[in-house]
Write an enzyme that holds these catalytic residues in place. Structure first.
Site, PDB file in Angstrom:
ATOM      1  N   LYS A 267      -7.213  -0.770   4.799  1.00  0.00           N
ATOM      2  CA  LYS A 267      -8.620  -0.940   4.430  1.00  0.00           C
ATOM      3  C   LYS A 267      -9.152  -2.182   5.129  1.00  0.00           C
ATOM      4  O   LYS A 267      -8.628  -3.279   4.931  1.00  0.00           O
ATOM      5  CB  LYS A 267      -8.756  -1.101   2.905  1.00  0.00           C
ATOM      6  CG  LYS A 267     -10.134  -1.610   2.447  1.00  0.00           C
ATOM      7  CD  LYS A 267     -10.224  -1.762   0.921  1.00  0.00           C
ATOM      8  CE  LYS A 267     -11.548  -2.422   0.499  1.00  0.00           C
ATOM      9  NZ  LYS A 267     -11.652  -2.619  -0.960  1.00  0.00           N
ATOM     10  N   ASP A 272     -17.398  -7.263   1.461  1.00  0.00           N
ATOM     11  CA  ASP A 272     -17.724  -6.324   0.385  1.00  0.00           C
ATOM     12  C   ASP A 272     -18.716  -6.965  -0.578  1.00  0.00           C
ATOM     13  O   ASP A 272     -18.330  -7.737  -1.458  1.00  0.00           O
ATOM     14  CB  ASP A 272     -16.433  -5.925  -0.346  1.00  0.00           C
ATOM     15  CG  ASP A 272     -16.683  -4.933  -1.477  1.00  0.00           C
ATOM     16  OD1 ASP A 272     -17.801  -4.374  -1.545  1.00  0.00           O
ATOM     17  OD2 ASP A 272     -15.748  -4.705  -2.272  1.00  0.00           O
ATOM     18  N   LYS A 279     -22.090  -6.947  -6.430  1.00  0.00           N
ATOM     19  CA  LYS A 279     -21.167  -7.832  -7.150  1.00  0.00           C
ATOM     20  C   LYS A 279     -21.909  -9.066  -7.649  1.00  0.00           C
ATOM     21  O   LYS A 279     -22.913  -9.457  -7.051  1.00  0.00           O
ATOM     22  CB  LYS A 279     -20.067  -8.305  -6.188  1.00  0.00           C
ATOM     23  CG  LYS A 279     -19.033  -7.252  -5.853  1.00  0.00           C
ATOM     24  CD  LYS A 279     -17.933  -7.840  -4.990  1.00  0.00           C
ATOM     25  CE  LYS A 279     -16.904  -6.798  -4.625  1.00  0.00           C
ATOM     26  NZ  LYS A 279     -16.141  -6.270  -5.771  1.00  0.00           N
ATOM     27  N   ASP A 290     -11.630  -8.838   2.244  1.00  0.00           N
ATOM     28  CA  ASP A 290     -11.453  -7.451   1.802  1.00  0.00           C
ATOM     29  C   ASP A 290     -10.935  -6.546   2.923  1.00  0.00           C
ATOM     30  O   ASP A 290     -10.928  -5.328   2.798  1.00  0.00           O
ATOM     31  CB  ASP A 290     -12.772  -6.922   1.219  1.00  0.00           C
ATOM     32  CG  ASP A 290     -12.566  -5.823   0.185  1.00  0.00           C
ATOM     33  OD1 ASP A 290     -11.430  -5.690  -0.313  1.00  0.00           O
ATOM     34  OD2 ASP A 290     -13.534  -5.099  -0.114  1.00  0.00           O
ATOM     35  N   ASP A 349     -19.403   0.014  -5.206  1.00  0.00           N
ATOM     36  CA  ASP A 349     -18.417  -1.057  -5.064  1.00  0.00           C
ATOM     37  C   ASP A 349     -16.987  -0.507  -5.033  1.00  0.00           C
ATOM     38  O   ASP A 349     -16.050  -1.226  -4.735  1.00  0.00           O
ATOM     39  CB  ASP A 349     -18.587  -2.063  -6.210  1.00  0.00           C
ATOM     40  CG  ASP A 349     -17.889  -3.384  -5.927  1.00  0.00           C
ATOM     41  OD1 ASP A 349     -17.485  -3.603  -4.763  1.00  0.00           O
ATOM     42  OD2 ASP A 349     -17.750  -4.185  -6.870  1.00  0.00           O
ATOM     43  N   GLU A 351     -15.597   1.156  -2.788  1.00  0.00           N
ATOM     44  CA  GLU A 351     -15.810   1.633  -1.424  1.00  0.00           C
ATOM     45  C   GLU A 351     -14.513   1.746  -0.624  1.00  0.00           C
ATOM     46  O   GLU A 351     -14.435   2.533   0.319  1.00  0.00           O
ATOM     47  CB  GLU A 351     -16.786   0.695  -0.690  1.00  0.00           C
ATOM     48  CG  GLU A 351     -16.173  -0.560  -0.045  1.00  0.00           C
ATOM     49  CD  GLU A 351     -15.543  -1.526  -1.025  1.00  0.00           C
ATOM     50  OE1 GLU A 351     -15.847  -1.429  -2.230  1.00  0.00           O
ATOM     51  OE2 GLU A 351     -14.720  -2.356  -0.608  1.00  0.00           O
ATOM     52  N   ARG A 353     -11.638   3.015  -1.323  1.00  0.00           N
ATOM     53  CA  ARG A 353     -11.034   4.356  -1.391  1.00  0.00           C
ATOM     54  C   ARG A 353     -11.803   5.348  -0.537  1.00  0.00           C
ATOM     55  O   ARG A 353     -11.241   6.330  -0.057  1.00  0.00           O
ATOM     56  CB  ARG A 353     -10.931   4.790  -2.868  1.00  0.00           C
ATOM     57  CG  ARG A 353     -12.248   4.918  -3.567  1.00  0.00           C
ATOM     58  CD  ARG A 353     -12.113   4.921  -5.086  1.00  0.00           C
ATOM     59  NE  ARG A 353     -11.862   3.577  -5.622  1.00  0.00           N
ATOM     60  CZ  ARG A 353     -11.698   3.304  -6.917  1.00  0.00           C
ATOM     61  NH1 ARG A 353     -11.719   4.271  -7.814  1.00  0.00           N
ATOM     62  NH2 ARG A 353     -11.483   2.069  -7.315  1.00  0.00           N
TER      63      ARG A 353
HETATM   64  N1  BES Z   1     -12.611  -5.222  -2.838  1.00  0.00           N
HETATM   65  C1  BES Z   1     -12.718  -4.917  -4.221  1.00  0.00           C
HETATM   66  C2  BES Z   1     -11.446  -5.211  -5.008  1.00  0.00           C
HETATM   67  C3  BES Z   1     -11.026  -6.665  -5.071  1.00  0.00           C
HETATM   68  C4  BES Z   1     -11.350  -7.422  -6.175  1.00  0.00           C
HETATM   69  C5  BES Z   1     -10.253  -7.224  -4.080  1.00  0.00           C
HETATM   70  C6  BES Z   1     -10.920  -8.743  -6.248  1.00  0.00           C
HETATM   71  C7  BES Z   1      -9.846  -8.538  -4.162  1.00  0.00           C
HETATM   72  C8  BES Z   1     -10.176  -9.292  -5.252  1.00  0.00           C
HETATM   73  C9  BES Z   1     -13.034  -3.430  -4.393  1.00  0.00           C
HETATM   74  O1  BES Z   1     -13.793  -2.859  -3.388  1.00  0.00           O
HETATM   75  C10 BES Z   1     -13.812  -3.304  -5.643  1.00  0.00           C
HETATM   76  O2  BES Z   1     -14.903  -3.807  -5.678  1.00  0.00           O
HETATM   77  N2  BES Z   1     -13.247  -2.636  -6.634  1.00  0.00           N
HETATM   78  C11 BES Z   1     -13.885  -2.459  -7.863  1.00  0.00           C
HETATM   79  C12 BES Z   1     -13.688  -1.025  -8.281  1.00  0.00           C
HETATM   80  C13 BES Z   1     -14.515  -0.608  -9.449  1.00  0.00           C
HETATM   81  C14 BES Z   1     -15.980  -0.584  -9.078  1.00  0.00           C
HETATM   82  C15 BES Z   1     -14.066   0.758  -9.895  1.00  0.00           C
HETATM   83  C16 BES Z   1     -13.242  -3.411  -8.871  1.00  0.00           C
HETATM   84  O3  BES Z   1     -12.046  -3.659  -8.785  1.00  0.00           O
HETATM   85  O4  BES Z   1     -13.963  -3.938  -9.702  1.00  0.00           O
HETATM   86 ZN    ZN Z   2     -13.662  -3.722  -1.569  1.00  0.00          ZN
HETATM   87 MN    MN Z   3     -15.834  -3.091  -3.671  1.00  0.00          MN
END
Ligand code: BES
Ligand code: ZN
Ligand code: MN
Length: 501
Positions: A267, A272, A279, A290, A349, A351, A353
């Site tokens: 990824k 992000d 966020k 990210d 968010d 994204e 996946r």
């Molecule tokens: N890049 C983030 C995950 C992340 C969080 C990486 C903290 C490193 C540190 C990912 O894209 C994300 O935002 N995931 C969300 C998913 C949710 C919306 C289902 C998350 O983990 O909150």
């Molecule tokens: Zn992300």
């Molecule tokens: Mn995200």
């Protein structure tokens, strides 16, 4: 990057001169080959200082009596018989830290307790640890900004570390490989540490392309090509960004001709914001990291090519920015992935996946790999579950999972297997499409893995959620950097132990 130590291997000559590092075991003993006047003096010093030779403890002595040495660092190694590869790396890191200001230092690489030289592999691991410990991300500190010492960082010359051993010739050979792998780790750290205004998808693609100099074949797919291939979920993430998306396809063919490759997918979200499901502001700067999964894949390709691994390896990284804009993808949008499956995007968010869905599908479809391992900073939930000390491991294949676990134990890039199963699939059922891209409050890392699995088409597969380990993990003897390079050493080891001819 901070100046890395210049490491050489030389023949052991006694008595040593200048600044030296000597090893001391848990019984307080030094190597029998060390000059007796020096040993006499050091014995006195360790007694006064109550130095017991405990592993990774150090004691610095200035001009010990009866010698003409400037400085001696006594490095505790504990019980020599019990030292692992990783222990030797950590000792090298400690040694670098203790001697970094010396300008020059000679490590007497003879085992305490007797006069056997340190093995070539252990000597190379020691150097490997020293090199990793020396890395600092200071590309953007101009020489006018001061370091902790009050002197400009750049003015500090690189340490010259000479490792003195009767195994010098073999150690030099082992070091050639280990040093190449270290360069892969440092490349991954650099990529994670770079800010997102510099490391755009385009710039990342350029840096992947630069692996061509090591003999890696690199293709860069642009937006038009990806569009033609039907990578609509990846492109949907990118559509709100002013920066064009890319996919880098890297191939290292060091194995037998026509042998089925192994594949790594990363990824690479260079920033992000969360998109329209934006966020919160606090800590958002961390989302420059990210792309830690893609960084690990790129660093791994570097490592494998540099040490000329005898394996056919594919590395694929999806490079996009997840931004907010009038053109950005909306919650509720339905997109059709390259596989043909449709996805209801309920949270922009989630994204990563979406990027991986097309990258994984493309990888198995084009390369028919023996296995696919993807790495992604995928979920905040994996930090809640495992903190910074293990990456989450999800897999459809016990053998692959066990091998990854084993490689994690020996490299100390640890992984912990998480459950998967049909029951969790229900959580991503969608009213309006084949699936939705979020699963609700519970089991967030697992539902993300279930989502990815729908695009792997029965190939042996593992997903490493590195959100807690690729960045911001606690510093240790071999890493003082925010971006850790996690995954490069782990996967290099996996390849070395199981997939080389
Ligand atoms: N890049 C983030 C995950 C992340 C969080 C990486 C903290 C490193 C540190 C990912 O894209 C994300 O935002 N995931 C969300 C998913 C949710 C919306 C289902 C998350 O983990 O909150
Ligand atoms: Zn992300
Ligand atoms: Mn995200």
């Amino acid at each position: 990057m901070a100046e890395l130590p210049a490491i050489t291997f030389t023949k052991l000559e006694q008595p040593a001169k200048g600044n030296i590092i000597v090893l001391c075991n848990a019984k307080g003993k030094f190597a029998a080959s060390i000059d007796s006047a020096l040993v006499k003096s050091l014995n006195k010093i360790t007694k006064i200082a109550d130095f017991t030779g405990k592993i990774r403890t150090t004691l610095e002595c200035i001009n010990p009596t009866g010698t003409s040495l400037q400085r001696v660092v006594i490095l505790g190694v504990g019980d020599v018989g019990k030292l692992t590869d990783h222990d030797w790396m950590r000792l090298g890191g400690k040694a670098f830290k203790a001697a970094s200001a010396f300008g020059e230092v000679t490590v007497i690489a003879d085992l305490p307790g007797n006069s056997a030289p340190v093995s070539a592999e252990n000597a190379a691991d020691f150097a490997y640890g020293a090199k990793l410990a020396a890395y600092k991300f200071d590309n953007y500190k101009t020489s006018s900004s001061k370091s902790d010492s009050g002197k400009p960082d750049k003015a500090k010359p690189a340490l010259k570390m000479s490792i003195a051993t009767d195994n010098a010739t073999n150690a030099r050979k082992a070091w050639k490989s280990a040093s190449g792998v270290a360069d892969g780790v440092l490349l991954a750290r650099d990529l994670v540490n770079e800010p997102a205004n510099i490391l755009t998808p385009k710039e990342f693609a350029n840096r992947a392309e630069a692996l061509g100099k090591l003999g890696v074949e690199v293709e860069i797919l642009d937006q038009k090509q990806m569009s033609k291939l039907g990578m609509r979920t990846l492109l949907g993430v990118s559509q709100g960004s002013a920066l064009p998306p890319f996919m880098a396809v890297m191939q290292w063919n060091g194995g037998k001709k026509k042998e089925q490759p192994i594949a790594f997918v990363g990824k690479g979200v260079t920033f992000d914001t969360g998109g329209i499901s934006i966020k919160p502001a606090g800590g958002m700067e961390d989302m420059k990291g990210d792309m830690g999964g893609a960084a690990a894949v790129t660093g791994l390709m570097h490592a494998l090519a540099a040490r000329k691994a005898r394996a056919n390896v594919v590395g694929i990284i999806g490079l996009v920015e997840n931004a907010v804009d009038g053109k950005a993808q909306r919650p509720g949008d339905i997109v059709k992935s390259m596989s043909g499956k449709t996805i209801e995007v309920l949270n922009t968010d989630a994204e990563g996946r979406l990027v991986l869905a097309d990258a994984l599908w493309y990888c198995q479809d084009r390369f028919k790999p023996k296995f696919m391992i993807n790495l992604a900073t995928l979920t905040g939930a994996i930090l809640v579950a495992l903190g910074h000390h293990h990456a989450g491991l999800f897999s459809n294949n016990d053998e692959l999972a066990d091998r990854l676990f084993g490689a994690g134990q020996v490299t100390d890039e640890k992984v912990w297997r998480m459950p998967m199963g049909d029951d969790y699939d229900k959580l991503i059922d969608s009213k309006n499409a084949d699936m939705k891209n979020i699963g609700g409050r519970l089991a967030g890392s697992i539902t993300a893995a279930q989502f990815l699995q729908k695009f792997v088409n029965d190939v042996p597969w593992a997903h490493l959620d590195v959100a807690g380990t690729a960045m911001g993990s606690p510093q240790n003897e071999i890493n003082r950097s925010w971006g850790s390079g996690f995954g490069v050493r782990l996967l290099d080891r996996l390849v070395k132990d199981h997939y080389e001819s």
